[in-house]
Design a protein around this motif. Sequence first.
Motif, PDB file in Angstrom:
ATOM      1  N   PHE A 106      -6.949  21.944  64.053  1.00  0.00           N
ATOM      2  CA  PHE A 106      -7.824  23.034  64.492  1.00  0.00           C
ATOM      3  C   PHE A 106      -7.061  23.892  65.487  1.00  0.00           C
ATOM      4  O   PHE A 106      -6.497  23.385  66.463  1.00  0.00           O
ATOM      5  N   GLU A 144      -6.846  19.176  56.114  1.00  0.00           N
ATOM      6  CA  GLU A 144      -7.686  20.362  56.286  1.00  0.00           C
ATOM      7  C   GLU A 144      -7.289  21.071  57.575  1.00  0.00           C
ATOM      8  O   GLU A 144      -6.875  20.437  58.545  1.00  0.00           O
ATOM      9  N   CYS A 185      -8.385  24.461  60.234  1.00  0.00           N
ATOM     10  CA  CYS A 185      -9.297  25.523  60.646  1.00  0.00           C
ATOM     11  C   CYS A 185      -8.557  26.436  61.618  1.00  0.00           C
ATOM     12  O   CYS A 185      -7.981  25.969  62.608  1.00  0.00           O
ATOM     13  N   GLU A 238     -12.898  34.372  61.820  1.00  0.00           N
ATOM     14  CA  GLU A 238     -12.204  33.511  60.863  1.00  0.00           C
ATOM     15  C   GLU A 238     -11.480  34.396  59.849  1.00  0.00           C
ATOM     16  O   GLU A 238     -12.035  34.758  58.817  1.00  0.00           O
ATOM     17  N   LEU A 289      -9.751  28.882  55.522  1.00  0.00           N
ATOM     18  CA  LEU A 289      -9.433  28.155  56.749  1.00  0.00           C
ATOM     19  C   LEU A 289     -10.565  28.276  57.764  1.00  0.00           C
ATOM     20  O   LEU A 289     -10.353  28.097  58.969  1.00  0.00           O
ATOM     21  N   ASP A 290     -11.762  28.570  57.296  1.00  0.00           N
ATOM     22  CA  ASP A 290     -12.882  28.777  58.215  1.00  0.00           C
ATOM     23  C   ASP A 290     -13.569  27.447  58.545  1.00  0.00           C
ATOM     24  O   ASP A 290     -13.239  26.388  58.002  1.00  0.00           O
ATOM     25  N   TRP A 291     -14.539  27.521  59.447  1.00  0.00           N
ATOM     26  CA  TRP A 291     -15.255  26.318  59.875  1.00  0.00           C
ATOM     27  C   TRP A 291     -16.046  25.704  58.737  1.00  0.00           C
ATOM     28  O   TRP A 291     -16.176  24.473  58.650  1.00  0.00           O
ATOM     29  N   PHE A 313     -13.728  23.571  56.839  1.00  0.00           N
ATOM     30  CA  PHE A 313     -13.274  22.466  57.681  1.00  0.00           C
ATOM     31  C   PHE A 313     -14.350  21.387  57.788  1.00  0.00           C
ATOM     32  O   PHE A 313     -14.080  20.197  57.580  1.00  0.00           O
TER      33      PHE A 313
END
Length: 276
Positions: free
Chosen positions: A177, A227, A229, A242, A247-249, A252
Amino acid sequence: MEMPEPLRGADRMCSLGRFPDEQESALAVSRQDFEDAVAAYWGVKDTQLEVSKIRNAVGAGTAGSVRSGKHFDALAALLAKFFLDAGYPPADIRISGQGLSLPGYYRPQKKWDVVVTHGTTLVAAFELKALGGGKEDDGYSKNYNNRIEEALGSAVDLQRASQPPFYSGEKPWLGYFFIMEDTPGSRSAIRIDNGPFSVEDKWYGMSYQGRFAEYCRRLKAEEIYDEVCYITSSASDPKPKEPVDTLDWLHFSAAINSRIQYLAELGIPQDDMLPL
């Protein structure tokens, strides 16, 4: 008398009361929780009470702040909540203090920011990082390469060691992250130095935000991390942006839930290892 077949996977989890409703489970960690954790990173929102509740619930040795510093406390607690809600024993979840060091191959061990284990399986390990501009907006140029090398080194080291005797359970799962501070310095195009060989054309004209977006895409595409984020944010405007859809929440958090469900189908966590 014929004995009933033991429950496994989702049926087993439901029988233990951990997944009473699929929709409820999926919403256990909400988008608002995520946005609050990002705001807390900048000190804009006070999530101390919620963080304390989660920290007190998880494993021993977690009284201190997370390794990356108190800025990441709320996010580390949020990641721990996925596994608490899924019924993992509190002692299996570590977000600070002792028990965060994992064996490597090129070095004896390395500390991660959130570690979840169960028996011989490394359920998940998370690296939480950020890059800011500092008072003069020059922190990007000073620390950009360090952040690249840190993330690569941590994952490659653990992956190389991800076999018995160190990780004899299911294959370890790694999450990354990253928060990029959103300032003019991170949005401006960066010059490419002249060298004896040319670089890829796509790097020309990129900002630090663009470079890190491409870097995170490749981390995920090359399966360096399971993964990733990547968000941009700032103290003046903490609502996360984002820039890369994959690759966004949402992706994730879905990947974390998928990891939990995958292991549940394999009988992890085991009934005989759960607290009564």
